[in-house]
Design a protein around this motif. Sequence first.
Motif, mmCIF file in Angstrom:
data_model
loop_
_atom_site.group_PDB
_atom_site.id
_atom_site.type_symbol
_atom_site.label_atom_id
_atom_site.label_comp_id
_atom_site.label_asym_id
_atom_site.label_seq_id
_atom_site.Cartn_x
_atom_site.Cartn_y
_atom_site.Cartn_z
ATOM 1 N N GLU A 1 0.832 -1.201 0.000
ATOM 2 C CA GLU A 1 0.000 0.000 0.000
ATOM 3 C C GLU A 1 0.870 1.255 0.000
ATOM 4 O O GLU A 1 0.537 2.253 -0.662
ATOM 5 C CB GLU A 1 -0.931 -0.016 1.216
ATOM 6 N N GLU A 2 1.975 1.198 0.734
ATOM 7 C CA GLU A 2 2.878 2.345 0.771
ATOM 8 C C GLU A 2 3.497 2.598 -0.599
ATOM 9 O O GLU A 2 3.616 3.744 -1.051
ATOM 10 C CB GLU A 2 3.990 2.116 1.812
ATOM 11 N N GLU A 3 3.897 1.521 -1.279
ATOM 12 C CA GLU A 3 4.488 1.665 -2.613
ATOM 13 C C GLU A 3 3.466 2.234 -3.599
ATOM 14 O O GLU A 3 3.785 3.104 -4.424
ATOM 15 C CB GLU A 3 4.994 0.307 -3.118
ATOM 16 N N ARG A 4 2.232 1.728 -3.518
ATOM 17 C CA ARG A 4 1.179 2.211 -4.428
ATOM 18 C C ARG A 4 0.917 3.695 -4.189
ATOM 19 O O ARG A 4 0.811 4.484 -5.127
ATOM 20 C CB ARG A 4 -0.101 1.393 -4.222
ATOM 21 N N LYS A 5 0.788 4.081 -2.919
ATOM 22 C CA LYS A 5 0.527 5.484 -2.598
ATOM 23 C C LYS A 5 1.656 6.388 -3.055
ATOM 24 O O LYS A 5 1.438 7.487 -3.577
ATOM 25 C CB LYS A 5 0.290 5.648 -1.089
ATOM 26 N N ALA A 6 2.884 5.951 -2.868
ATOM 27 C CA ALA A 6 4.041 6.764 -3.260
ATOM 28 C C ALA A 6 4.080 6.964 -4.772
ATOM 29 O O ALA A 6 4.341 8.073 -5.264
ATOM 30 C CB ALA A 6 5.326 6.104 -2.775
ATOM 31 N N LEU A 7 3.819 5.891 -5.513
ATOM 32 C CA LEU A 7 3.838 5.990 -6.973
ATOM 33 C C LEU A 7 2.727 6.893 -7.471
ATOM 34 O O LEU A 7 2.941 7.758 -8.338
ATOM 35 C CB LEU A 7 3.711 4.586 -7.577
ATOM 36 N N LEU A 8 1.547 6.736 -6.904
ATOM 37 C CA LEU A 8 0.423 7.574 -7.313
ATOM 38 C C LEU A 8 0.663 9.037 -6.956
ATOM 39 O O LEU A 8 0.342 9.944 -7.730
ATOM 40 C CB LEU A 8 -0.870 7.080 -6.667
ATOM 41 N N ALA A 9 1.218 9.278 -5.786
ATOM 42 C CA ALA A 9 1.475 10.661 -5.363
ATOM 43 C C ALA A 9 2.481 11.332 -6.289
ATOM 44 O O ALA A 9 2.321 12.505 -6.660
ATOM 45 C CB ALA A 9 1.985 10.678 -3.922
ATOM 46 N N TYR A 10 3.537 10.598 -6.672
ATOM 47 C CA TYR A 10 4.542 11.170 -7.583
ATOM 48 C C TYR A 10 3.917 11.490 -8.950
ATOM 49 O O TYR A 10 4.125 12.582 -9.500
ATOM 50 C CB TYR A 10 5.695 10.185 -7.760
ATOM 51 N N LEU A 11 3.169 10.540 -9.487
ATOM 52 C CA LEU A 11 2.555 10.752 -10.804
ATOM 53 C C LEU A 11 1.537 11.885 -10.748
ATOM 54 O O LEU A 11 1.459 12.722 -11.666
ATOM 55 C CB LEU A 11 1.887 9.468 -11.286
ATOM 56 N N GLU A 12 0.742 11.926 -9.681
ATOM 57 C CA GLU A 12 -0.271 12.977 -9.570
ATOM 58 C C GLU A 12 0.375 14.357 -9.519
ATOM 59 O O GLU A 12 -0.040 15.277 -10.242
ATOM 60 C CB GLU A 12 -1.135 12.757 -8.330
#
Length: 878
Positions: free
Chosen positions: A94-105
């Motif tokens: 979940e942490e990896e998913r959130k980090a990737l989404l936050a960077y892309l967003e």
Amino acid sequence: MDSLFFWRWLAILMGLVMAPTQANGATPIPEALQRTLAAKCLDCHDATEKKGDVNLEQTAIDWSDPTQQELWLRAFASIDQGLMPPPKKKQPSEEERKALLAYLEASLLKQIPFGSTPPRRLNQREYTATVRSLFHLSSFVLPPGFPNDGESHGFDNLSEGLALSPGHLEAYRAVATEIADELFPVKKSVAEKKIWKAGPEDMVLSFAAATVHGDALRLVSRSVDVFRSCSWPSRIEVKESGTYRVEVDASKFVSGVGNPFEKPMILEVRARDLAASDRSKVTSFRLLKEISVSSDASEKSVFEADLYEGETLVFRWANAEMTHEFGELSELYRDWFQKDPRFLAAWQKAIFSAGDLRPHLTTLRGRNGWELVSKLWADPGLDLREATMDSKPTLKILEIANSISGTTSIADALCHFYHERGPALELHHLKLEGPLQSVESPRDLARTKARVALTGLQKEGQSSEVFGEDVLRRLLPKAFRRDVQEETIRVYVTLLKDHLKDGHSFDEAMHLVVRNILISPRFLYHQVEGARGDAYNLANRLSYFLTQGPPDAKLTELARSQMLPNGSRLRGEAQRLMPKKFTEPMIQSFVGQWLRTRKLSSIMPDPRFAFDDSSISMARHETERFFAEMLTLNLPMTDFIDPDFTFSSREFMTRIYGAPKEGEATKDAAYPKKPKTEFQKISMDRGGRYGGLLGQSAILMATANGVDTQPVVRGVWVLENILGMPSPPPPKNVPALTPDTQGSVSPRALLAAHTKDTACAVCHQRIDPIGLALENYDPVGRWRTLWPGTKIAIDSSCVLADGTAIKDPRDSKAWLVRNIDRFSQCVGEKLLTYATGRVLNFTEKREIRSIVLANHAKGNGFRDLVLDLVESETFRSQ
């Protein structure tokens, strides 16, 4: 550049794009995120595999490259919606998913600005409303054959679907001439007197309303529906408004086998507008004369009446014994059944042909039905055991006669009983002569009124040039929906004055000018000038969004004074213009397109559902009234899914939704005391099978085809219009899912076989559970427990893509309520797509997300959400 060189060059370029990227100006991807991509994504999406033409084997991203933007937008959506990685692949934490989404967003928001709407012309609905408002022509409609608007992303008002084709331009020219003709018509010469004659063979035979017998046309029913009671001449149309002389030869028809009719028969003669639908009510037409017919020999009646351009004569027997009306039809059957048990037994056999109490009405309409009943009536072996007034078959027939299915089936068959046996009113001959003198029709009066409202009155001694210029200075800002530069005004003034100098009249000059105004891009398009943030463009956007028409005087003045862009002013105007009734254009248009209820008019439900035109209208209006109530009362968004009320009639609630009848226990619905066929607001329990968008007949019809249901179709519809997660089109090499017309297997089994292909699995894991959860609803929204044509119980249980177990539609509603922000996001995107006329970009969708979350925190009201969307940067960006 030759074609071979071009394609080689393009291949090299594509190779560079798809290869690992470290171009000048590119932003390096943080190492931690590169590790996540390498571990969880590159098995399928590296430079070698490139599944779905997606290559994520990159160390840096050039965000200024549109191709790169599109690639990472797709990646963001797939990760955010849980589509990628596929369920059987190794998942990021979940942490990896959130980090990737936050960077892309953050990166996408930085690179993608708020959008602007390309030039878009008025669609048909907006054009019609604008013409009506500008020229005071309240009844203006576009002519038949006018080119349709293109649809894009579910709506017909987006710029990309509203190109101005040569066909459209020619149609606009023709309509401009028609409008100018209406306001400034060519003066007519004195009309020549004409004589029309018509016999029975020249009269229209609609449904069972009339039949020809020898030299007479027989009328038998006094129904208020034109097509079930009236006849009119097929080749008589009045071209000139005036006073006409009418001659009608009529007589009574009675026989020894029908009821006597000793009192005079009253023949109504009315004036019918030929443009009116055959399904009109006869009372909507002007009554010209009531003729008393008292003899079985032909009698001539002569009278004079005013007829207007486009009208003809229509005839009805006003006091007929036969009727199609509820209650009265049932009593009519009761009287005949009491007189003749054989007649009763024949109807029992015809209606209950399977030997049980299931009615079969599809073969009983009109003459075919009457011939079947007549054959049974004459059968010496007819079974009379149930031919009593208190038997179950008799009571069931009387119940049918008191329902919609009775008036649309067995009543038409009974008409032919009267056509053959009487009593009936006979028409022998019609003669129409005129005009004896000219008269002004309501249309003529309306034209004069519209013209005066447009131009005002010319002052005594004022020249046509001065008067015309004064008219144009007032007209052009309204036509172009903004203040107009003097240079533009002079162009039209010069056009008018030059035409006057050439010897044309004022009307002819205005005719020319109006035609030119109506084909100007300034009139046909929403915005062709003004800088970004222009107040006039903002006024136009707000008005066409909420009213479907041009800005009114108050809104225009706020734009002129530059006060509209002020946040409180904009919100205040939105509150003022917000639709309040379900009949208002914005609700009819937006609901019809968002929820696809416009499609209902093209669906023909199978006769076994007994779902006629009035039922379709009832279903559509249920949804529109429901939407209007949500908006005007600012109800919470969750009520869209699971409300404690609905709008319907008692009859529709019991027939379609299985609610208790009046007098029975009312656990699931509470009825105010109104006629059973009248719309009313009905209280209901939350958490039930029905209620909310996914339990409404209109929605369940729009996601079927009138004959059967397909879970995939309903699943795709819910994903796109309720959850805002549209599915991509199926791969070209995947065959369509054909419904099992033989009923040998269930839809669940068909889907399981169809989706074994891995190319289908990812999308169908989202689509199929949602569609299967709605399979208890048949094509018109009734609850069912078996799949059609089988003895297999419907199993609507499923597991959603997020792992939630669903037992039936009630669980689906509960899940949506718990995840209401997904629905609110979808509604917000649909509203702003519709309002702005463009497809929203990433930044705009993220703004809507913020608005949805803030609205949820302050009460989640639907009206509040709409007002917040109007104040958004997305709405203001032009």
